[in-house]
Scaffold this motif. Sequence first.
Motif, mmCIF file in Angstrom:
data_model
loop_
_atom_site.group_PDB
_atom_site.id
_atom_site.type_symbol
_atom_site.label_atom_id
_atom_site.label_comp_id
_atom_site.label_asym_id
_atom_site.label_seq_id
_atom_site.Cartn_x
_atom_site.Cartn_y
_atom_site.Cartn_z
ATOM 1 N N GLN A 48 -0.902 4.791 3.916
ATOM 2 C CA GLN A 48 -1.972 3.837 4.228
ATOM 3 C C GLN A 48 -1.447 2.590 4.965
ATOM 4 O O GLN A 48 -2.207 1.675 5.241
ATOM 5 N N LEU A 85 0.826 -1.192 0.000
ATOM 6 C CA LEU A 85 0.000 0.000 0.000
ATOM 7 C C LEU A 85 0.872 1.257 0.000
ATOM 8 O O LEU A 85 2.048 1.210 0.398
ATOM 9 N N GLU A 95 -2.034 2.802 11.081
ATOM 10 C CA GLU A 95 -3.227 3.410 11.665
ATOM 11 C C GLU A 95 -2.912 3.819 13.093
ATOM 12 O O GLU A 95 -2.082 3.204 13.776
#
Length: 340
Positions: free
Chosen positions: A289, A285, A292
């Motif tokens: 991304q 990715l 988190e």
Amino acid sequence: MKKLRVVQVGTGPYTHSFHTMSAMRALPEYYDVVGVCEPNEKDRAIAMGMEEYRGLQWLQLEDVLQDHSLDAIIVETGELDQGKTALLFAEAGFNIHVDKPCGDDVAVFEKLVETVQRKHLAFQVGYMLRYNPAVVRLMETIRAGKLGEIISFEAHMSPHRYNDSFCKELLQYMRGGMTYYLGCHLIDLMYLIQGEPEEILPYNVSTGTRDYEGLDYGFVVYRYKHGMSFIKTSASEVSGDTRRQLVITGTKGTVEIKPFEHPIEVNGIFCANTVEMRLSYASRLPFEQRSEVVSFPPFGRYADMMIDFARIVNGEGQNPYPPEHELAVFQLLLKSCGLH
């Protein structure tokens, strides 16, 4: 759920005694706190002036031992007395919650574990970080295989620099120093994640910045199959409490929890926390991304632990940390302190 009738034995000045009492009194649907017992006159005099104990009945040890209307005993004596006191009540047939680290005598702790197993008693050691929501999320992530093989566990847990008088009083009788006092929490989590290490290398020292030789700096390295891990704690680090940090590295990802404790006051209860957690994964990715950040709302430091104890005593679920697990953690702690 049936409310537990409990007595807290001990108000140890370096334990979680008043925090645990505050948590139980804030959970009236789970706990009926019958009273408190403190055999030490000095500690009792201090505790009697604290809000957490206001309005409670002060009991004698002999009377508590004979009161089998109680559902459990909450042991919060001084660190080196915890195991002996817990064993005394276990032999009398009481379910036990005992604060960490449970003394420094392997034989006593082995006897305690044998007793609670033989008598089929509920037994919980007060390692509250097990119930930290970021740690719970971390364990779910590991068990789901999202981090792959664990390579390293790196953890810091220090207070703000203790003043000299407090530090001298604390460390003069603790042979394992800060590794024993605060490092126990980190060792508990490391064992939960990585199990028994292949080699333990303790580097517990005095910084020499005080007028005595207490082990105010704890640093221990552990060799595992896939790499090295470490824990670090110091009583002499300015603002050490602002960067309590845990980093777990695996072949598929890394998790950082920093700070994994940030005390705030919520509804008049001090030991509530906010925590932030960053999860990063190896993937194709785009860079932005691949990670988190999870921010957890304020939570009581001891609430979930004490709710879990009530659930265990009431037979509403299995203890996730059985006595044999606690014995392994205790033995690893003493080895990390050079005491076993």
